[in-house]
Design an enzyme around this catalytic site. Structure first.
Site, PDB file in Angstrom:
ATOM      1  N   ASP A   1       1.046  39.321  17.913  1.00 36.37           N
ATOM      2  CA  ASP A   1       0.805  40.755  18.045  1.00 36.37           C
ATOM      3  C   ASP A   1       1.486  41.473  16.892  1.00 36.37           C
ATOM      4  OD1 ASP A   1       3.457  40.583  18.931  1.00 36.37           O
ATOM      5  OD2 ASP A   1       3.176  42.011  20.562  1.00 36.37           O
ATOM      6  N   PRO A   2       1.181  42.762  16.688  1.00 38.04           N
ATOM      7  CA  PRO A   2       1.727  43.476  15.529  1.00 38.04           C
ATOM      8  C   PRO A   2       3.245  43.620  15.605  1.00 38.04           C
ATOM      9  CG  PRO A   2      -0.166  44.649  16.472  1.00 38.04           C
ATOM     10  CD  PRO A   2       0.222  43.585  17.453  1.00 38.04           C
TER      11      PRO A   2
END
EC number: 3.2.2.27
Length: 217
Positions: free
Chosen positions: A62-63
């Site tokens: 995920d970011p």
């Protein structure tokens, strides 16, 4: 939202209303808290790297969840931002494998056909994996399935246990998988360092007649 070819192919894999559900999710989370990356960069990976030009996939989880870091490309941050630990280790392995790259922004990889995709495309500020299991995994699994259906080889680079589980989606024998432990400081010394993913990917691409990636660009 996404590059048109991606949109058309992903739409064939997902339930009919899934894009609408994603838009509702985005409206809600961006209206009620701080979410990364900026909304106009959520689908950046699919906008910068068209389906027909994708030669390599590097899958993240995920970011980054800190201010100004996430820009919609897995592992990448703007050059003005210090490299997070995983990116530091990626660049260290790249230096040992091919040569020194002084940029933290990996956009030039994306522009050469390296799809820098996270399994979750958004994250709430300060909460790693805060949007896991809510909306994104069927969408990004669909991206992998679309690539799997391609009749031109793709090199899938899978770092860490989470990414390596996605290997089950890669069933087409024309594709290639390079896997290792994650570049995180917790696991990089368990086999990420020394795995030479960049030169190995280029050797495969060269053998398949697809041209090498300039990883130092």
């Amino acid at each position: 939202m996404t590059h048109s070819a991606w949109h058309d192919e992903i739409k064939q894999v997902l339930p009919k209303d899934y894009y609408r559900r994603i838009n509702r999710f985005l409206d809600e989370v961006y209206a009620t808290g701080v979410v990364y990356p900026p909304r106009d960069n959520v689908f950046k990976a699919l906008q910068v790297t068209p389906l027909e030009e994708t030669r390599v996939l590097i899958l993240g989880q995920d970011p980054y969840h800190g201010p100004l870091q996430a820009q919609g490309l897995s592992f990448s941050v703007p050059d003005s931002i210090p490299a997070p630990p995983s990116l530091q280790n990626i660049l260290e392995e790249l230096a040992a494998d091919i040569g020194v790259r002084n940029h933290h922004d990996l956009s030039s990889w994306a522009e050469q056909g390296v799809l820098l995709l996270n399994a979750c495309l958004t994250v709430p500020e300060g909460r790693a994996n805060g949007h896991a299991g809510l909306i994104w995994e069927p969408f990004t699994d669909a991206v992998i399935k679309v690539l799997n259906a391609k009749d031109r080889p793709v090199v899938f680079i899978l770092w860490g246990a989470y990414a390596r589980r996605k290997k089950a989606l890669i069933t087409n024998p024309i594709h290639h998988v390079i896997e290792s432990p994650h570049p995180s400081p917790l696991s990089a010394y368990r086999g990420f360092f020394g795995s030479k993913p960049f030169s190995r990917a280029n050797a495969i691409l060269e053998k398949e007649g697809l041209g090498q990636i300039d990883w130092l660009k």
